[in-house]
Design an enzyme around this catalytic site. Sequence first.
Site, short mmCIF file in Angstrom:
data_model
loop_
_atom_site.label_atom_id
_atom_site.label_comp_id
_atom_site.label_asym_id
_atom_site.label_seq_id
_atom_site.Cartn_x
_atom_site.Cartn_y
_atom_site.Cartn_z
N ASP A 231 0.82 -1.20 0.00
CA ASP A 231 0.00 0.00 0.00
C ASP A 231 0.86 1.26 0.00
O ASP A 231 1.85 1.35 0.74
CB ASP A 231 -0.86 -0.04 1.28
N GLU A 294 14.81 -15.26 0.67
CA GLU A 294 15.15 -16.36 1.60
C GLU A 294 14.09 -17.46 1.56
O GLU A 294 14.31 -18.55 2.08
CB GLU A 294 15.22 -15.83 3.04
C1 GLC Z 1 -4.24 2.90 -0.65
C2 GLC Z 1 -5.45 2.01 -0.59
C3 GLC Z 1 -6.61 2.88 -0.19
C4 GLC Z 1 -6.34 3.45 1.18
C5 GLC Z 1 -5.03 4.21 1.19
C6 GLC Z 1 -4.56 4.48 2.58
O1 GLC Z 1 -4.34 3.82 -1.66
O2 GLC Z 1 -5.64 1.36 -1.79
O3 GLC Z 1 -7.81 2.16 -0.20
O4 GLC Z 1 -7.37 4.32 1.55
O5 GLC Z 1 -4.00 3.50 0.56
O6 GLC Z 1 -4.09 3.31 3.17
#
Ligand code: GLC
Length: 581
Positions: A231, A294
């Site tokens: 993310d 690993e």
């Molecule tokens: C990313 C995710 C989104 C979330 C954001 C904060 O963009 O896909 O859904 O709100 O990160 O974590």
Amino acid sequence: MTVELTDTSGAPESDAQSRLIAIGTGSEWWRSAVIYQIYPRSFADSDGDGIGDLPGITSRLDSLSTLGVDAIWLSPFFTSPQHDAGYDVANYVDVDPLFGTLADFDTMLARAHELGLKVIVDLVPNHTSWDHEWFKAALAAPEGSPERDRYMFRDGLGENGEIAPNNWQSVFGGPMWERTTNPDGTPGQWYLHIFDVSQPDLNWQNPWVREQMIAVLRFWLDRGVDGFRVDVAHGLIKETGLPDYTPPADAGSMGGGATPLEPGIDSDDPPTPPYWAQDGVHEIYRSWHEVLDEYEGDRVLCAEAWVEPLTKLARWVRPDEMQQAFNFTYLEAAWSAPQLRKVIDTSIYAFGTVGAPSTWVLSNHDVVRHASRLALGADNLQGDGIGPKTPGLPDTALGLRRARAATAVMLALPGSSYIYQGEELGLPEAIHLPDDARQDPTWFRTKGERYGRDGCRVPIPWEAGKPSYGFGPTASSWLPQPSDWDAYSRDRQAATPGSTLELYKLALSLRAQHELGMGTIEWLPGYDDDVIAFSNGAVTVISNIGSVAVELPAAAGDVLLASEAIVEGVLAVDTTVWLAS
Ligand code: GLC
Ligand code: MG
């Protein structure tokens, strides 16, 4: 082959080194895989509380193996107060009771592996939830303490520290800073949150934070996951000094461009915001790459990085960093043949310079579903979403027709494709959600000015005529489902000739049979500018994105797949066909 990598973007990078690397096409599964995104809250609900869960996923995995995908990626199911639908993690190594238990996860993973499906989980390293024990400890600890240094605490400006440390605006609207209150009740320092106030950013300059996240990687790798979708992989490091910054008006909320009608795929290198795409992120991914190495099998890291241009995004997938990065430039391309040709060429070139496959994606849980987006009559910024008052609302039939044609182009491309739950049913965006049902923090933080992302997150329909369309055993659904979704339900579409579900199944089986994911494309001459025509091995793909019907060549091979019926050798507007070469 061993070559010396040169940076093709022209922009020198502070951490650039001449690294001798081996490139090659490789045979790792992720190079050509079709990966299905499960949004756990909205996939299948086993206990009738209206929120999808892990046992629900397990019970429906068969249908994904029937669909013909290679892997699944699960959005977060970790312990979380759910202020951003689980992207606010309070414990990275446990399952939120809403979704089940760790044992439920193990059962789901084992079943997926039994069916031959790889499993990717979501890692959210940029920020934690404010409920995470690290953040609670940071708030309780004094200024300048090691606990505070795990996050981005700063003194405010102004005489009494009453002004936020800089002018940055949160992705979800409003300031990117929140002032704290000291234990004695006096106003304290401020903390940075790129997203919601409940999502404090971690300080990735702090080695302790790096160690903790590696332990998280190991926890899930040891459990047997095949990889991670990472993310906000362009956000972890912020520019030293945190200088003021105002993004251009046409920037999407995550830093990519708008979803424009006529995008400039190769527009000038946009300025680098001080909180996105900083060079310092790369050493972090190199260290993760070593950890994955690993482990047995080809484990994968996929970057969610809204970085343009693609030549810059390619730095995330250099041979010693991540394996994949989402191609949001492709997602944001208009329904236009010249634009698509350009972004396809640029993608294969840009990723190819670092020996990585391109990825392709048209929908996910943050963007307007492509069955609606491709028929929008006005520009729409990523993250804004659409709702009743949006100008240029799409025609449903036109959107679906274009979505089917677009998918048929995407699934013929070499590389790895991501599909988002429900797109195989042709689901449109749920536009008419009542205001009081909306839950995206964007909606609240902008006081309803931006609708946000709820419209693509509505629980999906499985069985026509059942409560919650068979999403769960009750009528309960955390976002209300539109009343006309019977026709989209999976059971109605299964084995129905011409249904979107059958189109996806056929495309996926032909893709596997002809190894399109590992192929090479060649543009075919002799077509109008607004027609896409290419071959990938034994398959010829022609897509009519113009405004008049096109005659297929007299010598055209058999029709393998068509997104709409082909009548008397004519390819109608907004139709894609696959022919045997
Ligand atoms: C990313 C995710 C989104 C979330 C954001 C904060 O963009 O896909 O859904 O709100 O990160 O974590
Ligand atoms: Mg449930």
